[in-house]
Design an enzyme around this catalytic site. Structure first.
Site, PDB file in Angstrom:
ATOM      1  N   ASN A   1      41.868  32.680  58.304  1.00  0.00           N
ATOM      2  CA  ASN A   1      42.747  33.374  59.241  1.00  0.00           C
ATOM      3  C   ASN A   1      41.891  33.818  60.428  1.00  0.00           C
ATOM      4  O   ASN A   1      41.189  34.825  60.339  1.00  0.00           O
ATOM      5  CB  ASN A   1      43.390  34.573  58.532  1.00  0.00           C
ATOM      6  CG  ASN A   1      44.249  35.400  59.462  1.00  0.00           C
ATOM      7  OD1 ASN A   1      44.494  35.011  60.602  1.00  0.00           O
ATOM      8  ND2 ASN A   1      44.708  36.548  58.973  1.00  0.00           N
TER       9      ASN A   1
ATOM     10  N   LYS B   1      42.836  34.980  63.128  1.00  0.00           N
ATOM     11  CA  LYS B   1      43.460  36.113  63.840  1.00  0.00           C
ATOM     12  C   LYS B   1      43.461  35.828  65.349  1.00  0.00           C
ATOM     13  O   LYS B   1      43.598  34.678  65.750  1.00  0.00           O
ATOM     14  CB  LYS B   1      42.762  37.428  63.469  1.00  0.00           C
ATOM     15  CG  LYS B   1      42.714  37.612  61.940  1.00  0.00           C
ATOM     16  CD  LYS B   1      42.363  38.997  61.498  1.00  0.00           C
ATOM     17  CE  LYS B   1      42.358  39.038  59.965  1.00  0.00           C
ATOM     18  NZ  LYS B   1      42.159  40.384  59.447  1.00  0.00           N
TER      19      LYS B   1
ATOM     20  N   HIS C   1      51.581  39.274  56.871  1.00  0.00           N
ATOM     21  CA  HIS C   1      50.229  39.843  56.923  1.00  0.00           C
ATOM     22  C   HIS C   1      50.329  41.344  57.221  1.00  0.00           C
ATOM     23  O   HIS C   1      51.184  41.775  57.989  1.00  0.00           O
ATOM     24  CB  HIS C   1      49.398  39.138  57.992  1.00  0.00           C
ATOM     25  CG  HIS C   1      47.946  39.480  57.892  1.00  0.00           C
ATOM     26  ND1 HIS C   1      47.443  40.662  58.384  1.00  0.00           N
ATOM     27  CD2 HIS C   1      46.906  38.826  57.330  1.00  0.00           C
ATOM     28  CE1 HIS C   1      46.143  40.710  58.121  1.00  0.00           C
ATOM     29  NE2 HIS C   1      45.794  39.611  57.487  1.00  0.00           N
TER      30      HIS C   1
ATOM     31  N   GLU D   1      48.653  43.186  59.082  1.00  0.00           N
ATOM     32  CA  GLU D   1      48.531  43.554  60.500  1.00  0.00           C
ATOM     33  C   GLU D   1      49.865  43.415  61.215  1.00  0.00           C
ATOM     34  O   GLU D   1      50.058  43.996  62.287  1.00  0.00           O
ATOM     35  CB  GLU D   1      47.420  42.709  61.156  1.00  0.00           C
ATOM     36  CG  GLU D   1      46.042  43.194  60.708  1.00  0.00           C
ATOM     37  CD  GLU D   1      44.945  42.156  60.744  1.00  0.00           C
ATOM     38  OE1 GLU D   1      45.121  41.097  61.366  1.00  0.00           O
ATOM     39  OE2 GLU D   1      43.897  42.410  60.111  1.00  0.00           O
TER      40      GLU D   1
ATOM     41  N   GLU E   1      46.246  41.068  49.518  1.00  0.00           N
ATOM     42  CA  GLU E   1      45.294  41.577  50.494  1.00  0.00           C
ATOM     43  C   GLU E   1      45.419  43.097  50.589  1.00  0.00           C
ATOM     44  O   GLU E   1      46.285  43.606  51.326  1.00  0.00           O
ATOM     45  CB  GLU E   1      45.554  40.968  51.876  1.00  0.00           C
ATOM     46  CG  GLU E   1      45.360  39.471  51.935  1.00  0.00           C
ATOM     47  CD  GLU E   1      44.950  39.016  53.326  1.00  0.00           C
ATOM     48  OE1 GLU E   1      43.930  38.333  53.437  1.00  0.00           O
ATOM     49  OE2 GLU E   1      45.636  39.378  54.297  1.00  0.00           O
TER      50      GLU E   1
ATOM     51  N   GLY F   1      38.779  43.620  56.751  1.00  0.00           N
ATOM     52  CA  GLY F   1      37.887  43.873  57.880  1.00  0.00           C
ATOM     53  C   GLY F   1      37.010  45.095  57.708  1.00  0.00           C
ATOM     54  O   GLY F   1      36.404  45.555  58.676  1.00  0.00           O
TER      55      GLY F   1
ATOM     56  N   SER G   1      37.780  41.190  53.199  1.00  0.00           N
ATOM     57  CA  SER G   1      36.315  41.257  53.205  1.00  0.00           C
ATOM     58  C   SER G   1      35.655  40.236  52.280  1.00  0.00           C
ATOM     59  O   SER G   1      34.617  40.511  51.686  1.00  0.00           O
ATOM     60  CB  SER G   1      35.830  42.677  52.890  1.00  0.00           C
ATOM     61  OG  SER G   1      36.227  43.561  53.938  1.00  0.00           O
TER      62      SER G   1
HETATM   63  P1  PGA Z   1      38.930  39.929  56.484  1.00  0.00           P
HETATM   64  O1  PGA Z   1      40.473  39.627  56.764  1.00  0.00           O
HETATM   65  O2  PGA Z   1      38.376  38.764  55.692  1.00  0.00           O
HETATM   66  O3  PGA Z   1      38.305  40.019  57.855  1.00  0.00           O
HETATM   67  O4  PGA Z   1      38.851  41.191  55.719  1.00  0.00           O
HETATM   68  C1  PGA Z   1      41.278  39.012  55.788  1.00  0.00           C
HETATM   69  C2  PGA Z   1      42.699  38.890  56.304  1.00  0.00           C
HETATM   70  O5  PGA Z   1      43.154  39.784  57.034  1.00  0.00           O
HETATM   71  O6  PGA Z   1      43.378  37.895  56.016  1.00  0.00           O
END
Ligand code: PGA
Length: 250
Positions: free
Chosen positions: A12, A14, A98, A100, A168, A174, A212
């Site tokens: 991803n 983003k 997701h 976000e 997740e 993140g 992460s």
């Molecule tokens: P990250 O994000 O690996 O940067 O923690 C994972 C995600 O949001 O899919």
């Protein structure tokens, strides 16, 4: 109907990447992966890079995905991208729900369910994300939260299509913080049971972990029971690191 693989390693990206570096990242991932991987690798760049990444992975086993779709197939929805447009652009997968978008853009379970339906209608495999916030985990509500999200984000009625689920935890995305392997196992076991209850093919739906994931923790996470792959954000922007994660999955 699209076939859903057993092992999925999804990137991803983003809201990262311009034309030159996005195409290069995709080419570098292909080169770093090499051949002989049993897992399906999916790259989900931003919409503007779909064509460049499609060209970069053409003729390889790497699949293309998008990070979101609108719930309608077309119409007066300024700024939105519909699932048939993604299929037309070469996507086989689309991330929906997701955190976000759930938390940052107030997307509800009902909206996510509509997006799953839209993805299926366009022949795409939705990667449906669920996960609890830190406050919800600390209140002991993790399973209740992910269970409610899963149930509410799966369209009711007949006609269930191919599906990938991603657990997740919001607080792990993140942040460099990762749940213990026992905690990941407990949520995946719970989701496996919920999927088996919800759908006849529930036992075969891949459940990914995301949050992460890095090259140095991927093998341990992928070894957890019922973890069928990973959804990788930040670490997917480094070709060598992402390829190492994919190789850890075999
Ligand atoms: P990250 O994000 O690996 O940067 O923690 C994972 C995600 O949001 O899919």
């Amino acid at each position: 109907m699209a076939i859903v693989p057993r092992r999925v390693i999804a990137a991803n990206w983003k809201m990262n990447g311009l034309a030159a570096d996005g195409a290069k990242l995709a080419r570098d991932v292909v080169a770093a992966l090499g051949g002989g991987l049993a897992s399906t690798v999916v790259l989900c760049p931003p919409f503007t890079l779909l064509q460049a990444v499609r060209a970069a992975i053409a003729g390889t086993a790497v699949a293309l995905g998008a990070q979101d779709c609108h719930e309608k197939a077309s119409g007066a929805f300024t700024g939105s991208i519909a699932a048939p447009m993604l299929a037309d652009a070469g996507c086989r997968y689309v991330i929906v729900g997701h955190s976000e978008r759930r938390h940052g853009l107030a997307e509800t379970d009902a909206l996510v369910a509509a997006k799953v339906t839209a993805a299926w209608a366009a022949g795409l495999v939705p990667i449906l994300c669920v996960g609890e916030t830190l406050a919800e985990r600390e209140a002991g509500r993790t399973l209740a939260v992910v269970g409610t999200q899963l149930a509410g984000s799966l369209p009711g009625g007949a006609g269930a299509g191919p599906l990938v689920v991603a657990y997740e935890p919001v607080w792990a995305i993140g942040t460099g913080r990762v749940p213990t392997e026992a905690d990941i196992a407990a949520v995946h076991r719970f989701l496996r049971g919920a999927l088996a209850t919800a759908r006849g093919d529930g036992a075969a739906i891949p459940i990914l972990y995301g949050g992460s994931v890095k090259a140095d923790n991927a093998a341990a996470i992928l070894a957890v029971e019922d973890v069928c792959g990973v959804l990788v954000g930040g670490a997917s922007l480094d070709a060598a690191g992402f390829a190492a994660i994919a190789r850890a999955a075999g």
